[in-house]
Design an enzyme around this catalytic site. Structure first.
Site, PDB file in Angstrom:
ATOM      1  N   ASP A 302      14.989  38.232  68.112  1.00 21.49           N
ATOM      2  CA  ASP A 302      15.800  37.275  68.857  1.00 21.49           C
ATOM      3  C   ASP A 302      16.475  38.003  70.006  1.00 21.49           C
ATOM      4  OD1 ASP A 302      15.460  34.762  67.716  1.00 21.49           O
ATOM      5  OD2 ASP A 302      16.794  35.243  66.051  1.00 21.49           O
ATOM      6  N   ASP A 339      34.146  22.132  70.374  1.00 20.44           N
ATOM      7  CA  ASP A 339      33.054  23.094  70.242  1.00 20.44           C
ATOM      8  C   ASP A 339      33.622  24.448  69.821  1.00 20.44           C
ATOM      9  OD1 ASP A 339      30.883  24.729  70.428  1.00 20.44           O
ATOM     10  OD2 ASP A 339      30.279  24.115  72.447  1.00 20.44           O
ATOM     11  N   ARG A 372      22.209  20.005  68.205  1.00 22.23           N
ATOM     12  CA  ARG A 372      21.048  20.058  67.325  1.00 22.23           C
ATOM     13  C   ARG A 372      19.904  20.751  68.051  1.00 22.23           C
ATOM     14  NH1 ARG A 372      18.752  15.174  65.738  1.00 22.23           N
ATOM     15  NH2 ARG A 372      19.705  14.063  67.482  1.00 22.23           N
ATOM     16  N   THR A 375      17.731  18.305  70.138  1.00 18.96           N
ATOM     17  CA  THR A 375      18.257  17.756  71.397  1.00 18.96           C
ATOM     18  C   THR A 375      18.717  18.846  72.348  1.00 18.96           C
ATOM     19  OG1 THR A 375      20.502  17.563  70.475  1.00 18.96           O
ATOM     20  CG2 THR A 375      19.021  15.678  70.187  1.00 18.96           C
ATOM     21  N   SER A 378      25.167  19.066  73.242  1.00 17.96           N
ATOM     22  CA  SER A 378      26.268  18.532  72.447  1.00 17.96           C
ATOM     23  C   SER A 378      27.215  17.813  73.399  1.00 17.96           C
ATOM     24  CB  SER A 378      26.997  19.673  71.718  1.00 17.96           C
ATOM     25  OG  SER A 378      27.551  20.581  72.657  1.00 17.96           O
ATOM     26  N   ASP A 517      16.091  30.290  60.921  1.00 15.10           N
ATOM     27  CA  ASP A 517      15.217  31.461  60.921  1.00 15.10           C
ATOM     28  C   ASP A 517      14.500  31.643  59.587  1.00 15.10           C
ATOM     29  OD1 ASP A 517      15.842  32.307  63.531  1.00 15.10           O
ATOM     30  OD2 ASP A 517      17.657  33.312  62.851  1.00 15.10           O
TER      31      ASP A 517
END
Length: 675
Positions: A302, A339, A372, A375, A378, A517
């Protein structure tokens, strides 16, 4: 005053010596067929001391005693190597057990909090842990945020932040909350905790042998059987030459011919390999995982947190035409009101730095739209009907178009400028209008390019996976020096690239910490999950990094290669040893009856008896001499497989031939004073 480590070393050696004697039990020795044959030879030699003519004409009692003593020490040295490797793991397990103790847990039962022992907790129980209290069991944070001291597990003194949701919600029993408070859902029953599994794996002397180890063991058994047949038939062949070969001489020949060196060290090498990984703060679920890491062809990494520092922070608000940076910041702040991600918090921090206010009242009563993977955005649905979104530029673009809006002319140019600089752009939109971009900055970790160059020299391909757009991904990939990258990757993309590489016959390693993952970690041949990650990730992986350092996979690969190299190098050395032993024992057995055999006595050994005993003594003492190498492992330097093979053949192949010639001759010179 002696250091604790030196005292521990003496204690380990003392216990290993005791175990060396205990392991003389034939039932235990039968697990190692090579050394079991040596023990049978020892028993026969002991019998011949008391009944010299039990098997026909024999040599002197003194020679029988010498052979028996040497064989006994050969076995004890081999047992000591295995016992020492096992002892190091058991000592580490004992240290872990000392950290386990009964903890009083505050279990939430309805609206009440009941104090219970941690041994009474069951999977699914909800507990509250406040500052200064120990976490009573493995679990996941379902509410709150706290700083946790995990030094009991990782050895690192720096605390880590644990919070509900995301990839850092997993907590381990026995660690301590040092600030704030959290609500935890217990995820394991007593005896099944992470610490219990660690102890079981670390102390497990009854470990499973790896496929390569089993294959090598089969080869060693086959060689032993072949040489046993040769030695058994040798007296019949010698009788035609009127040569009488005594049983002690045949036993000495057999012990020197069979691969006793690697046979005595093979188990210790495997155990020590597991131990090296554990001491590196990586918990391997099996020896197979450690071994597989040494054969890795491809590493999937990653970007965030592995190649880069992972602290993507808002550094600038970039407006589209007709808007100002402050307008972008205001709507970005509204969308980030709830958030709790580092990126979301950094938006509010940037607003404070700019001394800009935003209408906080707009977020009151708003419907929260969670981020998500599908999508990739947020935001909030406000009470006045307006919809505010923040997310990936392509996702926001599609959303705005679906709302009937249009795309600003300079959006793509601004996006490309941020991406080309290695940043991550996030778009901010309200209903049908895109106000601008949030410029998130991340930085490639120092030295990563050099480390990937090392991987390349080892023949390992590196692939970076990132959710960033192609321009950002390309910039980071170029700066970091990876071989390939996948932009805008999803969990499915990671699995697809792993399967693609495996279909080409390659072994693949991957690191990860999130629930998303888990499928890819399970699919990879070597999956390393972060201890700070989710329970799902840790259960899917076959290794767990207690330090939660994703880049550690590079060191794990090096340890795996070191394990394979150590086993291969010592096997080469062991087999090469036999050449010198042939020139010591074979001439000694036959040159009395066949004077022409003297030409093979190139070491000019003193006498047949000294030649045989010198070879046998060298065969015994080479095992303890090689124990430190078996424990520490052969030094590994990144290079191509061809160069590595050439280097090791010279050192352990040629060296394995030369060293016994010198060693046997030196022992023979010493023996002359006793014979």
């Amino acid at each position: 005053m002696k250091s604790k480590s030196s005292m521990m070393s003496r204690d380990l050696i003392s216990k290993a010596l005791q175990q060396s004697v205990i392991k003389l039990n034939p039932k235990l020795m039968a697990r190692n067929p090579v050394m079991f044959v040596v023990e049978v030879g020892l028993i026969i030699s002991l019998l011949l001391i008391f009944v010299p003519n039990a098997f026909g004409e024999s040599v002197s009692t003194g020679f029988n005693i010498a052979v028996a003593i040497i064989l006994l020490f050969t076995i004890l040295f081999a047992n000591f190597a295995e016992a020492l490797a096992e002892g190091r793991g058991k000592a580490q397990a004992d240290s872990m057990k000392n950290t386990q103790k009964e903890i009083i847990a505050n279990r939430i039962e309805g609206e009440q909090i009941v104090a219970v022992s941690s041994t009474q907790l069951r999977k699914g129980d909800i507990v509250k842990v406040v500052q200064g209290e120990m976490i009573p069991g493995d679990g996941e944070v379902i509410k709150g945020l706290a700083s946790v001291d995990e030094s009991a597990i990782t050895g690192e003194s720096a605390p880590v932040i644990k919070e509900a949701g995301g990839d850092f919600s997993s907590v381990t029993g026995g660690t301590m909350v040092i600030s704030d408070e959290i609500i935890i859902r217990i995820t394991s029953d007593p005896g099944e905790s992470f610490m219990d599994r660690m102890i079981s794996l670390v102390e497990g002397a009854e470990r499973q042998k790896t496929p390569n180890e089993i294959a090598l063991n089969t080869v060693l058994i086959s060689l032993t059987i072949i040489f046993l047949m040769v030695v058994v038939t040798l007296p019949f062949m010698a009788s035609y030459l009127n040569i009488v070969l005594s049983v002690p001489v045949l036993i000495a020949l057999l012990v020197c011919l069979i691969p006793t060196t690697i046979g005595g060290l093979l188990s210790a090498i495997g155990i020590a390999g597991m131990d090296r990984v554990t001491r590196f703060n990586v918990l391997a679920m099996s020896g197979k995982a450690v071994e597989a890491s040494g054969d890795i062809n491809t590493i999937i990494l990653d970007k965030t947190g592995t190649i880069t520092y992972g602290n993507r922070m808002a550094s600038e608000f970039v407006p589209t035409e007709g808007h100002s940076p402050q307008e972008v910041g205001e709507w970005a702040a509204v969308s980030s009101a709830f958030d709790e991600t580092p990126e979301g918090r950094s938006v509010l921090e940037l607003m404070k730095k700019q001394n800009w206010e935003y209408p906080q009242s707009l977020s009151e009563g708003a419907e929260i739209i969670e981020f998500r993977a599908e999508t990739r955005m947020s935001g909030l649905d406000l009470t006045d009907g307006r919809k505010v979104r923040k997310g990936a530029v392509d996702a926001i673009r599609k959303w705005v178009v679906s709302q009937g809006g249009t795309i600003p002319d300079n959006l793509q140019a601004n996006n490309d400028a941020i991406a080309s600089a290695g940043g991550t752009p996030l778009a901010v939109a309200v209903d049908q209008e895109i106000y601008g971009l949030i410029y998130l900055k991340d930085t490639v970790k120092a030295g990563m390019k050099e480390r990937f160059e090392q991987m390349r020299s080892m023949g390992i391909k590196t692939i970076m996976c990132t959710g960033d757009n192609p321009l950002t991904a390309a910039t980071i990939a170029r700066e970091a020096g990876v071989d390939d990258y996948i932009a805008e990757s999803t969990p499915e993309d990671k699995i697809a690239v792993i399967r693609r590489e495996q279909a080409e016959g390659k072994l693949v390693a991957m690191t990860g910490d999130g629930t998303n993952d888990a499928p890819a970690l399970a699919q990879a041949d070597v999956g390393i999950a972060m201890n700070s990650g989710t329970v799902a990730a840790k259960e899917a992986a076959n290794m767990i990094d207690l330090d939660s350092d994703p880049s550690k996979i590079i060191e794990v690969v090096a340890i795996g290669k070191q394990l394979l190299m150590t086993r291969g190098s010592l096997t080469t050395f062991s087999i090469a040893n036999d050449i010198a032993k042939y020139f010591a024992i074979i001439p000694a057995m036959f040159m009395v009856a066949i004077p022409q055999m003297q030409v093979l006595n190139i070491m000019n050994l003193h006498s047949p008896m000294s030649a045989i005993l010198s070879a046998l003594i060298f065969n015994a003492i080479i095992i303890p001499i090689l124990i430190p190498l078996a424990m520490k492992g052969v030094a590994y330097k990144p290079m191509s497989s061809t160069k590595l093979l050439r280097r090791n053949l010279f050192i352990y192949g040629f060296g394995g031939v030369v060293v016994p010639f010198v060693g046997i001759k030196c022992i023979d010179l010493i023996m002359q004073t006793f014979l």
